[in-house]
Design an enzyme around this catalytic site. Sequence first.
Site, PDB file in Angstrom:
ATOM      1  CB  CYS A 184      -0.943   0.021   1.206  1.00 18.92           C
ATOM      2  SG  CYS A 184      -2.182  -1.266   1.143  1.00 18.92           S
TER       3      CYS A 184
HETATM    4  C1  LIG Z   1      -3.497  -1.041   5.656  1.00 22.25           C
HETATM    5  C2  LIG Z   1      -4.097  -1.803   4.526  1.00 22.25           C
HETATM    6  O1  LIG Z   1      -4.459  -1.267   3.517  1.00 22.25           O
HETATM    7  S1  LIG Z   1      -4.313  -3.411   4.751  1.00 22.25           S
HETATM    8  C3  LIG Z   1      -5.849  -3.807   4.111  1.00 22.25           C
HETATM    9  C4  LIG Z   1      -6.979  -3.308   4.902  1.00 22.25           C
HETATM   10  N1  LIG Z   1      -6.733  -3.446   6.297  1.00 22.25           N
HETATM   11  C5  LIG Z   1      -7.401  -2.754   7.166  1.00 22.25           C
HETATM   12  O2  LIG Z   1      -8.266  -1.996   6.837  1.00 22.25           O
HETATM   13  C6  LIG Z   1      -6.925  -2.982   8.573  1.00 22.25           C
HETATM   14  C7  LIG Z   1      -7.730  -2.340   9.607  1.00 22.25           C
HETATM   15  N2  LIG Z   1      -8.725  -3.229  10.136  1.00 22.25           N
HETATM   16  C8  LIG Z   1     -10.008  -2.954  10.057  1.00 22.25           C
HETATM   17  O3  LIG Z   1     -10.343  -1.918   9.559  1.00 22.25           O
HETATM   18  C9  LIG Z   1     -10.992  -3.914  10.645  1.00 22.25           C
HETATM   19  O4  LIG Z   1     -10.303  -4.840  11.430  1.00 22.25           O
HETATM   20  C10 LIG Z   1     -11.871  -4.630   9.589  1.00 22.25           C
HETATM   21  C11 LIG Z   1     -12.727  -3.636   8.837  1.00 22.25           C
HETATM   22  C12 LIG Z   1     -10.983  -5.352   8.596  1.00 22.25           C
HETATM   23  C13 LIG Z   1     -12.788  -5.605  10.311  1.00 22.25           C
HETATM   24  O5  LIG Z   1     -13.510  -4.919  11.307  1.00 22.25           O
HETATM   25  P1  LIG Z   1     -13.540  -5.461  12.814  1.00 22.25           P
HETATM   26  O6  LIG Z   1     -14.488  -4.613  13.561  1.00 22.25           O
HETATM   27  O7  LIG Z   1     -12.132  -5.549  13.289  1.00 22.25           O
HETATM   28  O8  LIG Z   1     -14.189  -6.875  12.614  1.00 22.25           O
HETATM   29  P2  LIG Z   1     -13.818  -8.252  13.293  1.00 22.25           P
HETATM   30  O9  LIG Z   1     -13.018  -9.043  12.302  1.00 22.25           O
HETATM   31  O10 LIG Z   1     -13.246  -8.071  14.658  1.00 22.25           O
HETATM   32  O11 LIG Z   1     -15.252  -8.848  13.417  1.00 22.25           O
HETATM   33  C14 LIG Z   1     -16.269  -8.278  14.279  1.00 22.25           C
HETATM   34  C15 LIG Z   1     -17.503  -9.157  14.195  1.00 22.25           C
HETATM   35  O12 LIG Z   1     -18.083  -9.018  12.892  1.00 22.25           O
HETATM   36  C16 LIG Z   1     -18.182 -10.307  12.274  1.00 22.25           C
HETATM   37  N3  LIG Z   1     -17.920 -10.172  10.841  1.00 22.25           N
HETATM   38  C17 LIG Z   1     -16.724 -10.226  10.190  1.00 22.25           C
HETATM   39  N4  LIG Z   1     -16.914 -10.069   8.872  1.00 22.25           N
HETATM   40  C18 LIG Z   1     -18.243  -9.892   8.685  1.00 22.25           C
HETATM   41  C19 LIG Z   1     -19.043  -9.668   7.543  1.00 22.25           C
HETATM   42  N5  LIG Z   1     -18.522  -9.593   6.314  1.00 22.25           N
HETATM   43  N6  LIG Z   1     -20.379  -9.516   7.725  1.00 22.25           N
HETATM   44  C20 LIG Z   1     -20.933  -9.591   8.951  1.00 22.25           C
HETATM   45  N7  LIG Z   1     -20.219  -9.790  10.068  1.00 22.25           N
HETATM   46  C21 LIG Z   1     -18.888  -9.946   9.934  1.00 22.25           C
HETATM   47  C22 LIG Z   1     -17.137 -11.173  12.963  1.00 22.25           C
HETATM   48  O13 LIG Z   1     -17.496 -12.529  12.888  1.00 22.25           O
HETATM   49  C23 LIG Z   1     -17.197 -10.649  14.382  1.00 22.25           C
HETATM   50  O14 LIG Z   1     -18.289 -11.231  15.049  1.00 22.25           O
HETATM   51  P3  LIG Z   1     -18.210 -11.551  16.631  1.00 22.25           P
HETATM   52  O15 LIG Z   1     -18.066 -10.210  17.294  1.00 22.25           O
HETATM   53  O16 LIG Z   1     -19.503 -12.220  16.892  1.00 22.25           O
HETATM   54  O17 LIG Z   1     -17.002 -12.419  16.803  1.00 22.25           O
END
Ligand SMILES: CC(=O)SCCNC(=O)CCNC(=O)[C@H](O)C(C)(C)COP(=O)(O)OP(=O)(O)OC[C@H]1O[C@@H](n2cnc3c(N)ncnc32)[C@H](O)[C@@H]1OP(=O)(O)O
Length: 373
Positions: free
Chosen positions: A156
């Site tokens: 990235c």
């Molecule tokens: C830097 C870069 O460019 S790298 C590429 C992109 N990377 C990033 O954006 C890294 C930053 N990370 C993030 O923004 C976040 O971690 C995300 C958006 C990827 C995920 O969001 P999070 O809130 O962390 O979701 P997390 O994986 O913890 O899941 C939360 C809940 O949602 C659920 N969930 C995960 N995916 C989905 C989905 N597609 N639909 C519905 N529910 C979902 C999970 O099962 C979990 O449920 P639980 O609480 O019952 O266990």
Amino acid sequence: MKQAVISGTGLYTPAQSISNEELVECFNTYVEQFNADNAAAIADGTVTALEPSSVAFIEKASGIKSRYVMEKAGILDPKRMVSHIPERADDELSLQAEICVAAAQQAMDRAGKTAADIDMVLVACSNMQRGYPAMAVEVQEALGINGYGFDMNVACSSATFGIQQAVAAVQSGQARAVLVLNPEITSGHLNWRDRDSHFIFGDACTAIIVEAAETAKGAHRWAILDTKLKTSFSNNIRNNFGFLNRFDENGVGQPDKLFRQQGRKVFKDVCPMAAEMIKDTVANAGLEIPQVKRFWLHQANLNMNLLISRMVLGRDAEPGEAPVILDEYANTSSAGSVIAFHKHSDDMAAGELGVICSFGAGYSIGCVVVKRI
Ligand SMILES: CC(=O)SCCNC(=O)CCNC(=O)[C@H](O)C(C)(C)COP(=O)(O)OP(=O)(O)OC[C@H]1O[C@@H](n2cnc3c(N)ncnc32)[C@H](O)[C@@H]1OP(=O)(O)O
């Protein structure tokens, strides 16, 4: 030392876009079919049932509403879930080179440059279409540029690291003008069957012209006041695809050969690193944060950008202070901060300051401080 400037940017946006609603409908059809096909194994506990995705989760967790892709029908076919784009013959322009040429032409027009003015082409992105010949050399040939080209990959952060290489080439006299290209066909590395990440990425290509101030003309000139790069190894964003995969038949086609991440860990690690880098780079340039009018941040996740802005500014960003394009484009890897810059910089006045900041796999972070001329 010569003053390097950004004198033009260009953007190629694919014609096709997928909404969250379309994406989730396809994903959930796949999940229902998988669970039906594996009902007996799921009942006896040998296979884990898949869970559906949700539009509300995607928008709340990421801020993403849609993404552009090179070909959507294949992605939205629940039996396929990957684009279908036939391979091209060796004597045809390759797909990744084609989108480079489109973005490059816009950047060259905006900078008032022709192929004869450019000495170096840099293709800097997360995934190259092939090993060799370098994509940059093919683009150089297609545009009719003399000199030299090469590819580089810092995930990235490829665009900001590419800008730094271009600045060095201009300052050392290696090149009069450099064309930096970020052709991100991220739909190729995204696992569209993975609930945790199937919504994250989109396709786009950006182009940036870097040249010496004395030759730069036109209405889109930005002096590059300072650049700062940092890398720190992490497995939290990883893709094991590579030419050695064929050494082990067991690994071929496994999910680790596509994008995967520990999203929570990435969020926690990268936000403070990016905020510190922005503050350090602005200080190195002899400036203070309140003097900076705009932050063009990497576009991975809206919540990350809100937090980074808050860590840098000590308050929430005002609307427009850290422009958002990921709602429409999703995460376009290295192209994201350049798309934000391209679309949200023409309104700034001479003398106003901004920071382009990327962050991503590696980990890798790049900051570029610019001043409107
Ligand atoms: C830097 C870069 O460019 S790298 C590429 C992109 N990377 C990033 O954006 C890294 C930053 N990370 C993030 O923004 C976040 O971690 C995300 C958006 C990827 C995920 O969001 P999070 O809130 O962390 O979701 P997390 O994986 O913890 O899941 C939360 C809940 O949602 C659920 N969930 C995960 N995916 C989905 C989905 N597609 N639909 C519905 N529910 C979902 C999970 O099962 C979990 O449920 P639980 O609480 O019952 O266990």
